[in-house]
Design a protein around this motif. Structure first.
Motif, PDB file in Angstrom:
ATOM      1  N   ASP A   1     128.085 123.585  43.331  1.00 43.30           N
ATOM      2  CA  ASP A   1     128.957 122.488  43.761  1.00 43.30           C
ATOM      3  C   ASP A   1     128.924 122.335  45.258  1.00 43.30           C
ATOM      4  N   GLU A   2     128.873 123.458  45.985  1.00 47.90           N
ATOM      5  CA  GLU A   2     128.858 123.361  47.435  1.00 47.90           C
ATOM      6  C   GLU A   2     127.588 122.739  47.950  1.00 47.90           C
ATOM      7  N   GLU A   3     126.425 122.938  47.208  1.00 43.55           N
ATOM      8  CA  GLU A   3     125.169 122.380  47.660  1.00 43.55           C
ATOM      9  C   GLU A   3     125.085 120.883  47.436  1.00 43.55           C
ATOM     10  N   LEU A   4     125.981 120.346  46.642  1.00 44.55           N
ATOM     11  CA  LEU A   4     125.950 118.895  46.406  1.00 44.55           C
ATOM     12  C   LEU A   4     126.322 118.178  47.688  1.00 44.55           C
ATOM     13  N   PRO A   5     125.461 117.268  48.138  1.00 47.28           N
ATOM     14  CA  PRO A   5     125.801 116.541  49.378  1.00 47.28           C
ATOM     15  C   PRO A   5     126.933 115.575  49.131  1.00 47.28           C
ATOM     16  N   GLU A   6     127.599 115.277  50.215  1.00 46.87           N
ATOM     17  CA  GLU A   6     128.700 114.305  50.131  1.00 46.87           C
ATOM     18  C   GLU A   6     128.127 112.915  49.926  1.00 46.87           C
ATOM     19  N   PHE A   7     128.619 112.218  49.010  1.00 48.02           N
ATOM     20  CA  PHE A   7     128.120 110.883  48.688  1.00 48.02           C
ATOM     21  C   PHE A   7     128.567 109.897  49.747  1.00 48.02           C
ATOM     22  N   THR A   8     127.568 109.120  50.247  1.00 43.46           N
ATOM     23  CA  THR A   8     127.843 108.064  51.212  1.00 43.46           C
ATOM     24  C   THR A   8     127.235 106.779  50.690  1.00 43.46           C
ATOM     25  N   ALA A   9     128.009 105.788  50.497  1.00 42.27           N
ATOM     26  CA  ALA A   9     127.508 104.516  49.953  1.00 42.27           C
ATOM     27  C   ALA A   9     126.685 103.780  50.992  1.00 42.27           C
ATOM     28  N   LEU A  10     125.690 103.017  50.534  1.00 41.54           N
ATOM     29  CA  LEU A  10     124.834 102.209  51.406  1.00 41.54           C
ATOM     30  C   LEU A  10     125.595 101.016  51.909  1.00 41.54           C
ATOM     31  N   THR A  11     125.337 100.677  53.165  1.00 40.68           N
ATOM     32  CA  THR A  11     125.901  99.449  53.682  1.00 40.68           C
ATOM     33  C   THR A  11     125.103  98.267  53.183  1.00 40.68           C
ATOM     34  N   GLU A  12     125.613  97.091  53.413  1.00 39.54           N
ATOM     35  CA  GLU A  12     124.923  95.889  52.952  1.00 39.54           C
ATOM     36  C   GLU A  12     123.581  95.726  53.667  1.00 39.54           C
ATOM     37  N   LYS A  13     123.556  96.034  54.971  1.00 40.78           N
ATOM     38  CA  LYS A  13     122.289  95.888  55.727  1.00 40.78           C
ATOM     39  C   LYS A  13     121.238  96.856  55.207  1.00 40.78           C
ATOM     40  N   GLU A  14     121.647  98.099  54.930  1.00 36.79           N
ATOM     41  CA  GLU A  14     120.706  99.086  54.408  1.00 36.79           C
ATOM     42  C   GLU A  14     120.189  98.685  53.040  1.00 36.79           C
ATOM     43  N   ALA A  15     121.109  98.139  52.228  1.00 37.58           N
ATOM     44  CA  ALA A  15     120.667  97.706  50.898  1.00 37.58           C
ATOM     45  C   ALA A  15     119.650  96.581  50.998  1.00 37.58           C
ATOM     46  N   VAL A  16     119.849  95.632  51.939  1.00 40.43           N
ATOM     47  CA  VAL A  16     118.910  94.510  52.110  1.00 40.43           C
ATOM     48  C   VAL A  16     117.542  95.018  52.578  1.00 40.43           C
ATOM     49  N   GLU A  17     117.558  95.929  53.576  1.00 40.63           N
ATOM     50  CA  GLU A  17     116.282  96.463  54.091  1.00 40.63           C
ATOM     51  C   GLU A  17     115.528  97.223  53.011  1.00 40.63           C
ATOM     52  N   LEU A  18     116.274  98.005  52.213  1.00 41.11           N
ATOM     53  CA  LEU A  18     115.628  98.769  51.145  1.00 41.11           C
ATOM     54  C   LEU A  18     115.033  97.849  50.093  1.00 41.11           C
ATOM     55  N   THR A  19     115.755  96.793  49.764  1.00 41.35           N
ATOM     56  CA  THR A  19     115.239  95.813  48.782  1.00 41.35           C
ATOM     57  C   THR A  19     113.994  95.126  49.309  1.00 41.35           C
ATOM     58  N   LYS A  20     114.005  94.804  50.618  1.00 39.77           N
ATOM     59  CA  LYS A  20     112.843  94.146  51.233  1.00 39.77           C
ATOM     60  C   LYS A  20     111.617  95.060  51.216  1.00 39.77           C
ATOM     61  N   LEU A  21     111.862  96.345  51.498  1.00 38.32           N
ATOM     62  CA  LEU A  21     110.751  97.317  51.501  1.00 38.32           C
ATOM     63  C   LEU A  21     110.131  97.424  50.127  1.00 38.32           C
ATOM     64  N   PHE A  22     110.978  97.525  49.112  1.00 37.10           N
ATOM     65  CA  PHE A  22     110.448  97.637  47.750  1.00 37.10           C
ATOM     66  C   PHE A  22     109.708  96.395  47.322  1.00 37.10           C
ATOM     67  N   SER A  23     110.189  95.208  47.785  1.00 39.64           N
ATOM     68  CA  SER A  23     109.510  93.967  47.402  1.00 39.64           C
ATOM     69  C   SER A  23     108.133  93.847  48.061  1.00 39.64           C
ATOM     70  N   GLU A  24     107.959  94.402  49.302  1.00 41.95           N
ATOM     71  CA  GLU A  24     106.685  94.302  50.004  1.00 41.95           C
ATOM     72  C   GLU A  24     105.683  95.362  49.542  1.00 41.95           C
ATOM     73  N   CYS A  25     106.190  96.389  48.919  1.00 44.41           N
ATOM     74  CA  CYS A  25     105.312  97.496  48.506  1.00 44.41           C
ATOM     75  C   CYS A  25     104.606  97.114  47.210  1.00 44.41           C
ATOM     76  N   ALA A  26     103.284  97.380  47.178  1.00 45.85           N
ATOM     77  CA  ALA A  26     102.480  97.042  45.995  1.00 45.85           C
ATOM     78  C   ALA A  26     102.221  98.247  45.115  1.00 45.85           C
ATOM     79  N   PHE A  27     102.723  99.369  45.485  1.00 48.18           N
ATOM     80  CA  PHE A  27     102.471 100.585  44.715  1.00 48.18           C
ATOM     81  C   PHE A  27     103.339 100.633  43.485  1.00 48.18           C
ATOM     82  N   ARG A  28     102.789 101.161  42.456  1.00 45.00           N
ATOM     83  CA  ARG A  28     103.535 101.363  41.230  1.00 45.00           C
ATOM     84  C   ARG A  28     103.869 102.834  41.017  1.00 45.00           C
ATOM     85  N   ASP A  29     103.144 103.685  41.804  1.00 48.07           N
ATOM     86  CA  ASP A  29     103.379 105.115  41.671  1.00 48.07           C
ATOM     87  C   ASP A  29     104.347 105.554  42.762  1.00 48.07           C
TER      88      ASP A  29
END
Length: 899
Positions: free
Chosen positions: A173-201
């Motif tokens: 239980d102690e090794e579990l990291p504290e959960f931090t939710a993504l901000t809206e900007k981080e979520a947008v950047e992450l979505t953009k990265l996944f959309s530009e990536c052509a890898f399936r693996d």
């Protein structure tokens, strides 16, 4: 059970929708329901604001719409509001827990891991950020309350820890990291990265991202190494700026020290100026106070000489003495502060004022005392005059002589109440002798003016009759007694005597009002009875008097204290009423001493005439009522005196009316052959006419109730006495007397007696009908008995047309009965009846023809009844009586004319 993934999703949604907008971060969430009510689940959340001053709160969140996942905060509590938390048991598998905030909340956690995590985080936050009295945690495992207690556990720790040790679970239980939710900007950047990536693996994607991150770190290090020189230059500039700031701060400190010395110096100078100003103001006020004291306590030498040797015999001397006395009174009543009154010079001056007051008070009081006695002895006796009823005006000359001394009398009242009371007693004693003599002579003259019968000595006037009239009054009943025949009445008076009495009585009352009001006005002005209290009165006494007034008001109305300004008005009103009452009491006491014999003489004057004729009471009632009601001051001496006499007169009149009622009850029935009109019925005509002649011009219509009592007593007496006459039938006595009362009440035309007029008529008609029925009876008795038998057969069921077939009621039997009543015999019987009625009735009421006509109507009714029976039961038999209605009318008419 909720999984860790579902809990993370809910926590992410709550953080995004509810807490991000408030700048708060969600620490822990537990899904709960109320323990006693299995309703829809809600969420207990622990949130905190950003550092450096984090504020931790507990929120109750409910889901409004499940489809759209909308949430809303229902309640929020601060850590300080939590009093205690009870886990109910130290076991790990208990779902319930209680929390005492403003009230007790009982929760049921749907997930044991969420419950453990929530309670552990709550304990940690309270211990870290709680202020004041911290909440108490009961019945919880000790491992949860340690510093390394987990803030978040995975689903596996809740479900799969069965084969592992407790320490392993805690370490995981102690090794579990504290959960931090993504901000809206981080979520947008992450979505953009996944959309530009052509890898399936995913593995390839991670390797690519790792290479790019390594390249970026290398470029960053090279950029830092390249800018090292610029960084050093920047650091040098910063060091120099810090040095300059230190020097500037030292200079500011020196300036601040200089300003502090200057401020302290200015404050000392300002304090000295204020003290100087206060001293100057005190000196000015002291000078003003001393000047005021000297001005108030200064008495000129000339005034002192006048106070020591006053000259009261001349008008100029009196004016100077009054002026000096007013100066002295003003000085004694000086408005000086009580603290200054303790000065030796002030006390010495006040003692000198007291000595001058005593020196001046002695000669003034002796002069007024001698003047009162001298003026009362100077007024001589005035002989009686038979021309007019006028009260002597001796007192007016005395008033004129005393008016110049009014101011001195006021001064004495203000300065010495004992001396004032003594002078007042001398005045009243001296003047009361004059008023007593004048009032007695005045009433003697009034008696002589009213009637020649009352001429004689004062003793004869008091008795109101001579020795001869005494014997007459004793042997005879009082004049106007209802229950006694007029022949037995004592000698009375006529209308002119009553009119003369009324006129003289009005003059007497008017003269008494004039002299009493004149004396009252003089006493109010001379003795200053309209002043509440002497002007010389300390402030302490004023406050005490005011407190007494307020306390008396509160006893009357306890709610006065809660009325604010209105209470003040009530206090003032109450105080004013008390003052008016004191004034009236004082002047009334003074007037009562001066006119001590007035009430006694007035009552004696009235009673002397009431013994001759009790109807005089009506005139006295009217006149006294008018004078009492017209008085402006109903509490004045004269009004109270008149009111007292009015009460006595009213009692005398009531006693007279009671005697009249008793005389009706004690009346005796006349012993003559015919009873006729009873004495009280006959005498009521004179009584009512005499009373009505008075009431037409009077305002005392309220005494009409006495009429009603007499009428009721007369009605009752008629019923009682009607049975006592040995020869006259009771119905005749009632009929004649009720008829007489009805005629009398109709002549009076008094609206208030209409009801009794109707009752008298009803009783008269009842007595008339009863007499007719009793003495007229049934002249055709056998014929009536025959048809009574016919009626019985019909009642038994025999038809009217078959009656003639009955043996006892055949046509022959009917003819036999009819043959017994020829017209000649019927007329003879009616003549005998007329003679009997004539013996019963008296001639005064003239009711013989009325009774005879009533008997005629009764006979006709009986005849019609018999004829109707004959026609119905013996139709066609040609049977009828030997006489008809015209014959009956002719019989009654001939008998009445022949007598």
């Amino acid at each position: 059970m909720f999984s860790v993934g579902s809990l993370a999703k809910v926590k992410h949604i709550l953080q995004k929708e509810l807490f991000n907008g408030c700048g708060e971060r969600l620490l822990s969430v537990v899904t709960v329901t109320k323990a006693c009510k299995k309703k829809r689940a809600c969420y207990l959340c622990i949130a905190t604001t950003s550092p450096p001053l984090p504020i931790v709160t507990i929120c109750l969140v409910k889901q409004i719409d499940q489809k759209e996942s909308e949430y809303k905060k229902k309640r929020t509590w601060q850590l300080e509001e939590i009093k205690w938390v009870d886990g109910l048991s130290e076991q790990f598998d208990v779902h319930e827990f209680d929390m005492q905030v403003e009230k007790l909340y009982k929760w049921y956690a749907l997930n044991l891991h969420e419950r453990q995590n929530f309670l552990a985080v709550l304990y940690k936050q309270i211990q870290k950020f709680g202020h004041g009295m911290k909440a108490e945690f009961r019945n919880l495992p000790e491992v949860w309350l340690r510093e390394n207690s987990p803030e978040k556990l995975s689903e596996s720790s809740d479900n799969g820890s069965g084969g592992r040790s407790k320490n392993e679970v805690e370490t995981e239980d102690e090794e579990l990291p504290e959960f931090t939710a993504l901000t809206e900007k981080e979520a947008v950047e992450l979505t953009k990265l996944f959309s530009e990536c052509a890898f399936r693996d995913a593995q390839l994607l991670i390797e690519k991202l790792s290479k790019e991150l390594h390249n970026l770190d290398g470029a960053n290090m090279q950029s830092v190494l390249a800018s090292e020189k610029q960084v050093r230059v920047l650091m040098d500039h910063i060091d120099r700026a810090i040095s300059e700031a230190d020097r500037f701060e030292k200079r500011l400190d020196s300036y601040e020290e200089i300003l502090g010395h200057a401020k302290e110096t200015m404050e000392k100078i300002g304090g000295k100026n204020a003290m100087i100003k206060i001293a100057n103001n005190n000196n000015i006020k002291l000078k003003e106070e001393l000047s005021n004291i000297i001005t108030q306590l200064d008495l000129p030498q000339s005034q002192q000489h006048i106070l020591e040797n006053p000259n009261l015999k001349t008008p100029e001397g009196r004016e100077l003495a009054i002026e000096a006395a007013q100066y002295l009174q003003q000085a004694l009543n000086s408005n000086i502060n009580p603290a200054l009154q303790r000065l030796v010079s002030v006390r010495d001056q006040m003692k000198r004022f007291e000595k001058w007051k005593q020196k001046f008070l002695g000669p003034v009081s002796r002069h007024l005392n001698n003047l009162f006695i001298h003026l009362s002895n100077e007024v001589g006796d005035i002989p009686l005059s038979t021309t007019d009823v006028v009260l002597s005006k001796n007192h007016l000359s005395i008033h004129q002589e005393l008016k110049p001394y009014t101011e001195l009398m006021h001064w004495i009242k203000a300065m010495d109440s004992k001396t004032y009371d003594g002078l007042t007693a001398v005045y009243t004693k001296s003047l009361s002798k004059i008023y007593e003599r004048d009032i007695r002579n005045f009433f003697t003259l009034a008696k002589l003016q009213i009637s020649e019968k009352l001429r004689g000595s004062r003793e004869d006037l008091d008795v109101s009759t001579t020795s001869t009239s005494k014997r007459t009054v004793v042997s005879a009943a009082p004049y106007g007694t209802l229950g006694v025949n007029k022949e037995q009445w004592a000698s009375g008076v006529d209308v002119s005597d009553r009119g003369r009495f009324d006129a003289v009585l009005e003059k007497v009352l008017t003269q008494l009002e004039r002299i009493a009001l004149n004396e009252q006005e003089f006493c109010i002005d001379f003795f200053e009875t309209d002043a509440v209290s002497p002007p010389i009165k300390s402030n302490a006494l004023d406050e005490m008097s005011r407190a007494v007034d307020v306390s008396q008001l509160l006893l009357i109305s306890p709610s006065a204290t809660s009325l604010g300004g209105e209470a003040g008005y009530n206090v003032a009103s109450f105080t004013q009423k008390k003052v008016d009452r004191q004034i009236n009491e004082e002047i009334r006491k003074l007037m009562n001493t001066l006119f001590g014999c007035l009430e006694q003489e007035l009552v004696s004057f009235i009673q002397s005439f009431e013994r001759f004729d009790c109807f005089y009471s009506l005139y006295v009632l009217e006149r006294l009522t008018q004078h009492v009601m017209s008085a402006q001051d109903t509490h004045s001496f004269l009004s109270m005196t008149f009111a007292s006499v009015l009460v006595q007169v009213k009692r005398n009149f009531d006693r007279f009316m009671q005697q009249q009622l008793q005389s009706i009850r004690d009346a005796k029935v006349p012993k003559r052959s015919k009873c006729g009109i009873l004495p009280y019925v006959e005498n009521f005509e004179y009584f009512s006419q005499t009373s009505e002649n008075f009431f037409r011009k009077s305002t005392r219509r309220t005494d009409m109730e006495k009429y009603i009592q007499l009428i009721c007593a007369i009605f009752e007496g008629i019923n009682i006495h009607a049975k006592e006459h040995p020869k006259t039938p009771a119905h005749v006595v009632r009929m004649e007397n009720y008829h007489h009362m009805y005629s009398l009440l109709a002549q009076l035309k008094i609206p208030g007696l209409d009801e009794y007029k109707k009752e008298a008529k009803t009783r008269y008609n009842d007595a008339l009908n009863a007499y007719v029925i009793q003495y007229f009876g049934r002249p055709l008795e056998k014929l009536n008995l025959f048809f009574e038998g016919v009626q019985q057969k019909i009642a038994q069921g025999v038809k009217e047309t078959e009656i003639s077939y009955q043996m006892a009621f055949s046509k022959q039997e009917l003819r036999k009965v009819i043959s017994q009543y020829p017209a000649r015999e019927v007329k003879k019987g009616l003549e005998n009846l007329y003679k009997k009625v004539e013996k019963h009735l008296c001639e005064e009421e003239n009711l013989l023809q009325v009774v005879w006509h009533a008997m005629q109507e009764e006979f006709i009714e009986q005849y019609k009844f018999l004829e109707e029976r004959i026609q119905k039961c013996y139709a066609g038999a040609m049977i009828s009586l030997e006489f008809n209605i015209q014959d009956i009318l002719h019989f009654f008419s001939d008998i009445a004319r022949s007598h």
